[in-house]
Structure formats: structure tokens, C-alpha cells
Design a protein around this motif. Sequence first.
Motif, PDB file in Angstrom:
ATOM      1  N   CYS A  82      37.419  31.033  38.003  1.00  0.00           N
ATOM      2  CA  CYS A  82      37.616  29.786  38.725  1.00  0.00           C
ATOM      3  C   CYS A  82      38.446  30.073  39.979  1.00  0.00           C
ATOM      4  O   CYS A  82      39.492  30.721  39.889  1.00  0.00           O
ATOM      5  N   PRO A  83      38.003  29.585  41.143  1.00  0.00           N
ATOM      6  CA  PRO A  83      38.760  29.850  42.375  1.00  0.00           C
ATOM      7  C   PRO A  83      40.070  29.080  42.457  1.00  0.00           C
ATOM      8  O   PRO A  83      40.936  29.418  43.254  1.00  0.00           O
ATOM      9  N   TYR A  84      40.243  28.053  41.625  1.00  0.00           N
ATOM     10  CA  TYR A  84      41.474  27.272  41.648  1.00  0.00           C
ATOM     11  C   TYR A  84      42.533  27.830  40.700  1.00  0.00           C
ATOM     12  O   TYR A  84      43.653  28.095  41.089  1.00  0.00           O
ATOM     13  N   CYS A  85      42.173  27.969  39.421  1.00  0.00           N
ATOM     14  CA  CYS A  85      43.184  28.321  38.409  1.00  0.00           C
ATOM     15  C   CYS A  85      43.061  29.757  37.902  1.00  0.00           C
ATOM     16  O   CYS A  85      43.834  30.178  37.042  1.00  0.00           O
ATOM     17  N   ASP A  86      42.085  30.513  38.386  1.00  0.00           N
ATOM     18  CA  ASP A  86      41.864  31.913  38.000  1.00  0.00           C
ATOM     19  C   ASP A  86      41.475  32.105  36.535  1.00  0.00           C
ATOM     20  O   ASP A  86      41.503  33.214  36.031  1.00  0.00           O
ATOM     21  N   CYS A  87      41.120  31.004  35.862  1.00  0.00           N
ATOM     22  CA  CYS A  87      40.649  31.132  34.483  1.00  0.00           C
ATOM     23  C   CYS A  87      39.346  31.940  34.509  1.00  0.00           C
ATOM     24  O   CYS A  87      38.485  31.736  35.361  1.00  0.00           O
ATOM     25  N   LYS A  88      39.225  32.878  33.594  1.00  0.00           N
ATOM     26  CA  LYS A  88      38.028  33.729  33.534  1.00  0.00           C
ATOM     27  C   LYS A  88      37.135  33.232  32.406  1.00  0.00           C
ATOM     28  O   LYS A  88      37.582  33.085  31.274  1.00  0.00           O
ATOM     29  N   TYR A  89      35.877  32.945  32.732  1.00  0.00           N
ATOM     30  CA  TYR A  89      34.893  32.502  31.747  1.00  0.00           C
ATOM     31  C   TYR A  89      33.942  33.651  31.468  1.00  0.00           C
ATOM     32  O   TYR A  89      33.351  34.219  32.387  1.00  0.00           O
ATOM     33  N   VAL A  90      33.797  33.987  30.188  1.00  0.00           N
ATOM     34  CA  VAL A  90      32.941  35.095  29.761  1.00  0.00           C
ATOM     35  C   VAL A  90      31.875  34.546  28.822  1.00  0.00           C
ATOM     36  O   VAL A  90      32.196  33.820  27.869  1.00  0.00           O
ATOM     37  N   HIS A  91      30.619  34.888  29.085  1.00  0.00           N
ATOM     38  CA  HIS A  91      29.536  34.449  28.200  1.00  0.00           C
ATOM     39  C   HIS A  91      29.633  35.198  26.877  1.00  0.00           C
ATOM     40  O   HIS A  91      29.983  36.376  26.837  1.00  0.00           O
ATOM     41  N   ARG A  92      29.306  34.499  25.807  1.00  0.00           N
ATOM     42  CA  ARG A  92      29.410  35.063  24.456  1.00  0.00           C
ATOM     43  C   ARG A  92      28.659  36.391  24.312  1.00  0.00           C
ATOM     44  O   ARG A  92      29.102  37.296  23.619  1.00  0.00           O
ATOM     45  N   ASP A  93      27.539  36.544  25.019  1.00  0.00           N
ATOM     46  CA  ASP A  93      26.771  37.795  24.928  1.00  0.00           C
ATOM     47  C   ASP A  93      27.508  38.975  25.536  1.00  0.00           C
ATOM     48  O   ASP A  93      27.171  40.124  25.254  1.00  0.00           O
ATOM     49  N   PHE A  94      28.493  38.720  26.395  1.00  0.00           N
ATOM     50  CA  PHE A  94      29.242  39.781  27.064  1.00  0.00           C
ATOM     51  C   PHE A  94      30.666  39.942  26.510  1.00  0.00           C
ATOM     52  O   PHE A  94      31.437  40.745  27.026  1.00  0.00           O
ATOM     53  N   GLU A  95      31.003  39.177  25.489  1.00  0.00           N
ATOM     54  CA  GLU A  95      32.337  39.233  24.901  1.00  0.00           C
ATOM     55  C   GLU A  95      32.639  40.664  24.420  1.00  0.00           C
ATOM     56  O   GLU A  95      31.833  41.285  23.737  1.00  0.00           O
ATOM     57  N   GLY A  96      33.776  41.183  24.805  1.00  0.00           N
ATOM     58  CA  GLY A  96      34.155  42.528  24.429  1.00  0.00           C
ATOM     59  C   GLY A  96      33.630  43.614  25.373  1.00  0.00           C
ATOM     60  O   GLY A  96      34.042  44.763  25.295  1.00  0.00           O
ATOM     61  N   LYS A  97      32.722  43.252  26.272  1.00  0.00           N
ATOM     62  CA  LYS A  97      32.169  44.207  27.219  1.00  0.00           C
ATOM     63  C   LYS A  97      32.800  44.071  28.594  1.00  0.00           C
ATOM     64  O   LYS A  97      32.645  44.927  29.436  1.00  0.00           O
ATOM     65  N   VAL A  98      33.491  42.954  28.818  1.00  0.00           N
ATOM     66  CA  VAL A  98      34.084  42.672  30.131  1.00  0.00           C
ATOM     67  C   VAL A  98      35.560  43.033  30.100  1.00  0.00           C
ATOM     68  O   VAL A  98      36.265  42.759  29.204  1.00  0.00           O
ATOM     69  N   LEU A 117      27.925  31.578  35.780  1.00  0.00           N
ATOM     70  CA  LEU A 117      28.227  32.936  35.348  1.00  0.00           C
ATOM     71  C   LEU A 117      27.088  33.851  35.769  1.00  0.00           C
ATOM     72  O   LEU A 117      25.918  33.464  35.713  1.00  0.00           O
ATOM     73  N   SER A 118      27.419  35.046  36.175  1.00  0.00           N
ATOM     74  CA  SER A 118      26.424  36.023  36.562  1.00  0.00           C
ATOM     75  C   SER A 118      25.673  36.503  35.323  1.00  0.00           C
ATOM     76  O   SER A 118      26.279  36.799  34.297  1.00  0.00           O
ATOM     77  N   HIS A 119      24.353  36.587  35.419  1.00  0.00           N
ATOM     78  CA  HIS A 119      23.553  37.107  34.300  1.00  0.00           C
ATOM     79  C   HIS A 119      23.694  38.622  34.190  1.00  0.00           C
ATOM     80  O   HIS A 119      23.387  39.196  33.145  1.00  0.00           O
ATOM     81  N   GLU A 120      24.164  39.283  35.249  1.00  0.00           N
ATOM     82  CA  GLU A 120      24.338  40.737  35.222  1.00  0.00           C
ATOM     83  C   GLU A 120      25.699  41.133  34.645  1.00  0.00           C
ATOM     84  O   GLU A 120      25.799  42.074  33.870  1.00  0.00           O
ATOM     85  N   THR A 121      26.759  40.418  35.055  1.00  0.00           N
ATOM     86  CA  THR A 121      28.106  40.783  34.604  1.00  0.00           C
ATOM     87  C   THR A 121      28.583  39.922  33.446  1.00  0.00           C
ATOM     88  O   THR A 121      29.443  40.343  32.684  1.00  0.00           O
ATOM     89  N   GLY A 122      28.067  38.685  33.336  1.00  0.00           N
ATOM     90  CA  GLY A 122      28.426  37.813  32.228  1.00  0.00           C
ATOM     91  C   GLY A 122      29.740  37.081  32.373  1.00  0.00           C
ATOM     92  O   GLY A 122      30.234  36.527  31.397  1.00  0.00           O
TER      93      GLY A 122
END
Length: 59
Positions: free
Chosen positions: A43-59, A34-39
Motif C-alpha cells: 500500500c502506498p499510504y501505510c506500507d502494509c504488504k499484501y501477499v496472495h495465499r499461493d505465494f505465502e512463504g515464497k515472498v 497484486l502482481s500475478h508474477e510476484t504475488g
Amino acid sequence: MTIEAPETKVVDTYRIACDGGEGALGHPRVWLSLSHETGWVECPYCDCKYVHRDFEGKV
């Protein structure tokens, strides 16, 4: 015909593994950073988006 939005998962680390989560019906396991700037990363296969807890609600 509509396409469902990819799944979004909130994670606690900046490095995660994704295998599609469906056993034999998933995809090869890939390690994603995960990018430390965007959070977030997608995934390039299934398109699942992973968001770091610190960025939850900001992405």
C-alpha cells in the motif's frame, strides 16, 4: 530509535482494498492489484504488504 516493520496480510484475491484499517485514523481507501508474477503488493499510504495465499512463504 527503531521503526516497526509494516504489517503483512495474506489474502485470497488478486485485487484488494486498503484503508489503513483504523477508522478515522486510517487513510483514503485505495484499490490495489497484486502482481500475478510476484504475488504481492504494498500500500502506498501505510506500507502494509499484501501477499496472495499461493505465494505465502515464497515472498
